[in-house]
Design a protein around this motif. Structure first.
Motif, mmCIF file in Angstrom:
data_model
loop_
_atom_site.group_PDB
_atom_site.id
_atom_site.type_symbol
_atom_site.label_atom_id
_atom_site.label_comp_id
_atom_site.label_asym_id
_atom_site.label_seq_id
_atom_site.Cartn_x
_atom_site.Cartn_y
_atom_site.Cartn_z
ATOM 1 N N SER A 1 0.998 -1.208 0.046
ATOM 2 C CA SER A 1 -0.011 0.129 -0.180
ATOM 3 C C SER A 1 0.888 1.164 -0.014
ATOM 4 C CB SER A 1 -0.921 -0.201 1.153
ATOM 5 O OG SER A 1 0.102 -0.020 2.225
ATOM 6 N N GLY A 2 0.512 2.236 -0.656
ATOM 7 C CA GLY A 2 1.218 3.364 -0.852
ATOM 8 C C GLY A 2 2.464 3.480 -1.818
ATOM 9 N N ASN A 3 3.265 4.332 -1.716
ATOM 10 C CA ASN A 3 4.352 4.239 -2.560
ATOM 11 C C ASN A 3 5.388 3.440 -2.265
ATOM 12 O OD1 ASN A 3 3.235 6.469 -4.305
ATOM 13 N ND2 ASN A 3 3.937 7.975 -2.875
ATOM 14 N N PRO A 4 5.876 2.552 -3.153
ATOM 15 C CA PRO A 4 6.851 1.610 -2.722
ATOM 16 C C PRO A 4 8.297 2.032 -2.721
ATOM 17 C CG PRO A 4 6.166 1.212 -5.013
ATOM 18 C CD PRO A 4 5.626 2.475 -4.462
ATOM 19 N N TYR A 5 9.037 1.545 -1.793
ATOM 20 C CA TYR A 5 10.567 1.710 -1.877
ATOM 21 C C TYR A 5 11.182 0.327 -2.104
ATOM 22 C CZ TYR A 5 9.745 6.098 0.652
ATOM 23 O OH TYR A 5 9.180 7.315 1.205
ATOM 24 N N LEU A 6 11.818 0.158 -3.177
ATOM 25 C CA LEU A 6 12.138 -1.218 -3.670
ATOM 26 C C LEU A 6 13.475 -1.303 -3.786
ATOM 27 C CD1 LEU A 6 9.352 -0.813 -6.576
ATOM 28 C CD2 LEU A 6 9.637 -2.734 -4.772
ATOM 29 N N PHE A 7 14.068 -2.318 -3.421
ATOM 30 C CA PHE A 7 15.463 -2.882 -3.233
ATOM 31 C C PHE A 7 15.865 -4.280 -3.954
ATOM 32 C CE2 PHE A 7 16.474 0.197 -0.105
ATOM 33 C CZ PHE A 7 15.210 0.695 0.686
ATOM 34 N N TRP A 8 17.332 -4.253 -4.488
ATOM 35 C CA TRP A 8 17.609 -5.503 -4.985
ATOM 36 C C TRP A 8 18.952 -5.570 -4.056
ATOM 37 C CZ3 TRP A 8 15.984 -9.581 -7.606
ATOM 38 C CH2 TRP A 8 15.055 -9.304 -8.660
ATOM 39 N N TYR A 9 19.010 -7.023 -3.788
ATOM 40 C CA TYR A 9 20.324 -7.349 -3.199
ATOM 41 C C TYR A 9 20.880 -8.566 -3.594
ATOM 42 C CZ TYR A 9 19.363 -4.419 0.909
ATOM 43 O OH TYR A 9 19.349 -3.342 1.825
ATOM 44 N N VAL A 10 22.252 -8.758 -3.686
ATOM 45 C CA VAL A 10 22.779 -10.135 -4.266
ATOM 46 C C VAL A 10 23.471 -10.586 -3.164
ATOM 47 C CG1 VAL A 10 24.854 -8.854 -4.838
ATOM 48 C CG2 VAL A 10 24.381 -11.021 -6.018
ATOM 49 N N GLN A 11 23.492 -12.114 -3.009
ATOM 50 C CA GLN A 11 24.034 -12.822 -1.999
ATOM 51 C C GLN A 11 24.794 -14.204 -2.617
ATOM 52 O OE1 GLN A 11 21.260 -15.321 0.432
ATOM 53 N NE2 GLN A 11 22.523 -14.558 2.151
ATOM 54 N N TYR A 12 26.259 -13.911 -2.404
ATOM 55 C CA TYR A 12 26.944 -14.949 -2.734
ATOM 56 C C TYR A 12 27.144 -15.954 -1.875
ATOM 57 C CZ TYR A 12 28.348 -11.549 -6.478
ATOM 58 O OH TYR A 12 28.053 -10.824 -7.401
#
Lengths: 114, 115
Positions: free
Chosen positions: A28-39
């Motif tokens: 809901s509302g405006n999203p804050y979006l992230f990408w992470y990488v895991q080795y």
């Protein structure tokens, strides 16, 4: 309910080809979006985030992501994949309470073959 | 600069024992988060601190889990009467503030195995 979906458990791509790792979200509302990488046996490394503004976000190691509000998607892209990009990728959205609590997708394994 | 550090990196314990997991955040970061990552899953939120206080502990699975951050820096996650189902990687993250737009930086995690 807030959620993140990564529809592909694994993405296979040849080195030098473009790659896309998909992510859709529900918040809901405006999203804050992230990408992470895991080795393997490592913590999560931040790649990029969308807060506001341009829908195309550029991040570390040549990765970029496109925010699409109408499709509620935030797909990760790279024009030319490297073997060293092989890893586990997580998309996350910040909880609408704006406390920073992150909701993660299940993860997508990217396999780049020489 | 130094990132988020977590100790121990691995912990093996027996069912019913007590364990403590430590997180040292990035200097100056006021917000600290704990997540749990089970095999093949994405991290799941446990608890977060803004300063010394636990602002949201809604992700803690039950009252065997407890966390503290007495001086607003280092945090300890405590698990009493461990169960095999507690086996997972426990991740700690910190950010400048507890706002949705802030980037969280993660430590390498503590891999807990309960036998």
């Amino acid at each position: 309910a807030q959620s993140v979906a990564q529809p592909e458990d694994q993405v296979n791509v040849a080195e030098g080809n473009p790659l896309t790792v998909k992510c859709t979200y529900s918040v809901s509302g405006n999203p804050y979006l992230f990408w992470y990488v895991q080795y393997p046996n490592r913590g999560l490394q931040f790649l990029l985030k969308y807060i506001t503004g341009d829908n195309l976000v550029k991040g570390s190691y040549g990765f970029e992501a496109e925010f699409n509000k109408s499709q509620t998607s935030f797909h990760l892209k790279k024009p030319s994949a490297l073997v060293s990009d092989s890893a586990l990728y997580f998309c996350a959205v910040s909880d609408s309470s704006n406390t920073g609590k992150l909701i993660f997708g299940q993860g997508t394994t990217l396999q780049v073959k020489p | 600069g130094a990132g988020v550090s977590q100790t121990p990196s691995n912990k093996v314990t027996e069912k019913g024992k007590y364990v403590e997991l430590r997180c040292d955040p990035i200097s100056g970061h006021t917000a600290l988060y704990w997540y749990r990552q089970s095999l093949g899953q994405g991290p799941e939120f446990l608890i977060y601190f803004q300063g010394t206080g636990a602002a949201d502990d809604s992700g803690l699975p039950n009252d065997r889990f407890f966390a503290v951050r007495p001086e607003g820096s280092v945090s300890t996650l405590k698990i009493q009467r461990t169960e095999r189902g507690d086996s997972a990687v426990y991740l700690c993250a910190s950010s400048r503030y507890n706002q949705g737009r802030e980037t969280q930086y993660f430590g390498p995690g503590t891999r807990l195995l309960v036998l």
